[in-house]
Design a protein around this motif. Sequence first.
Motif, PDB file in Angstrom:
ATOM      1  N   GLU A 142      46.273  82.615  19.030  1.00 18.51           N
ATOM      2  CA  GLU A 142      46.256  81.165  18.778  1.00 18.51           C
ATOM      3  C   GLU A 142      47.627  80.568  19.009  1.00 18.51           C
ATOM      4  O   GLU A 142      47.750  79.475  19.549  1.00 18.51           O
ATOM      5  CB  GLU A 142      45.800  80.877  17.345  1.00 18.51           C
ATOM      6  N   GLU A 166      49.858  81.632  21.088  1.00 17.98           N
ATOM      7  CA  GLU A 166      50.173  81.676  22.514  1.00 17.98           C
ATOM      8  C   GLU A 166      49.391  80.656  23.325  1.00 17.98           C
ATOM      9  O   GLU A 166      49.784  80.334  24.432  1.00 17.98           O
ATOM     10  CB  GLU A 166      49.840  83.058  23.091  1.00 17.98           C
ATOM     11  N   THR A 167      48.283  80.174  22.795  1.00 13.84           N
ATOM     12  CA  THR A 167      47.416  79.284  23.547  1.00 13.84           C
ATOM     13  C   THR A 167      48.147  77.974  23.830  1.00 13.84           C
ATOM     14  O   THR A 167      48.562  77.290  22.902  1.00 13.84           O
ATOM     15  CB  THR A 167      46.114  78.998  22.775  1.00 13.84           C
ATOM     16  N   PRO A 168      48.314  77.626  25.092  1.00 18.39           N
ATOM     17  CA  PRO A 168      49.016  76.383  25.407  1.00 18.39           C
ATOM     18  C   PRO A 168      48.162  75.166  25.042  1.00 18.39           C
ATOM     19  O   PRO A 168      46.947  75.188  25.178  1.00 18.39           O
ATOM     20  CB  PRO A 168      49.234  76.458  26.921  1.00 18.39           C
ATOM     21  N   ARG A 169      48.818  74.168  24.565  1.00 12.57           N
ATOM     22  CA  ARG A 169      48.140  72.917  24.260  1.00 12.57           C
ATOM     23  C   ARG A 169      47.936  72.147  25.550  1.00 12.57           C
ATOM     24  O   ARG A 169      48.645  72.371  26.536  1.00 12.57           O
ATOM     25  CB  ARG A 169      48.966  72.080  23.268  1.00 12.57           C
ATOM     26  N   LYS A 170      46.991  71.228  25.555  1.00 11.16           N
ATOM     27  CA  LYS A 170      46.758  70.427  26.753  1.00 11.16           C
ATOM     28  C   LYS A 170      47.997  69.605  27.058  1.00 11.16           C
ATOM     29  O   LYS A 170      48.587  68.990  26.187  1.00 11.16           O
ATOM     30  CB  LYS A 170      45.566  69.499  26.554  1.00 11.16           C
ATOM     31  N   SER A 171      48.383  69.629  28.318  1.00  8.47           N
ATOM     32  CA  SER A 171      49.562  68.884  28.706  1.00  8.47           C
ATOM     33  C   SER A 171      49.196  67.418  28.919  1.00  8.47           C
ATOM     34  O   SER A 171      48.047  67.061  29.119  1.00  8.47           O
ATOM     35  CB  SER A 171      50.153  69.466  29.992  1.00  8.47           C
TER      36      SER A 171
END
Length: 89
Positions: free
Chosen positions: A55, A57-62
């Motif tokens: 969780e 490491e999961t990139p957030r929406k850019s």
Amino acid sequence: MSPLLYTLPEAAAKLQLNERYLQRRCAKGELPHIWVARQYRFTDEHLAEIIRRLEAETPRKSVPRPVLGGVAHLVPRKPRGPNRRRKTA
């Protein structure tokens, strides 16, 4: 009742991950596990920690890139070289 230790395929199925992905990350020492009889094994605590790490490491929406003149700005690409095919005899 859950088992005390999960095998690699059981842990991958429970986490809904690819077995090879889980194996590679464990081999690199990036995910918690124990090594029993030359096999990766996982406890419930290991699985919970793996979920927390994934969780994080999961990139957030850019933020979307700005639109210029109604058309998205495109970065120019380098020209490709000629196609190199194998010569047949």
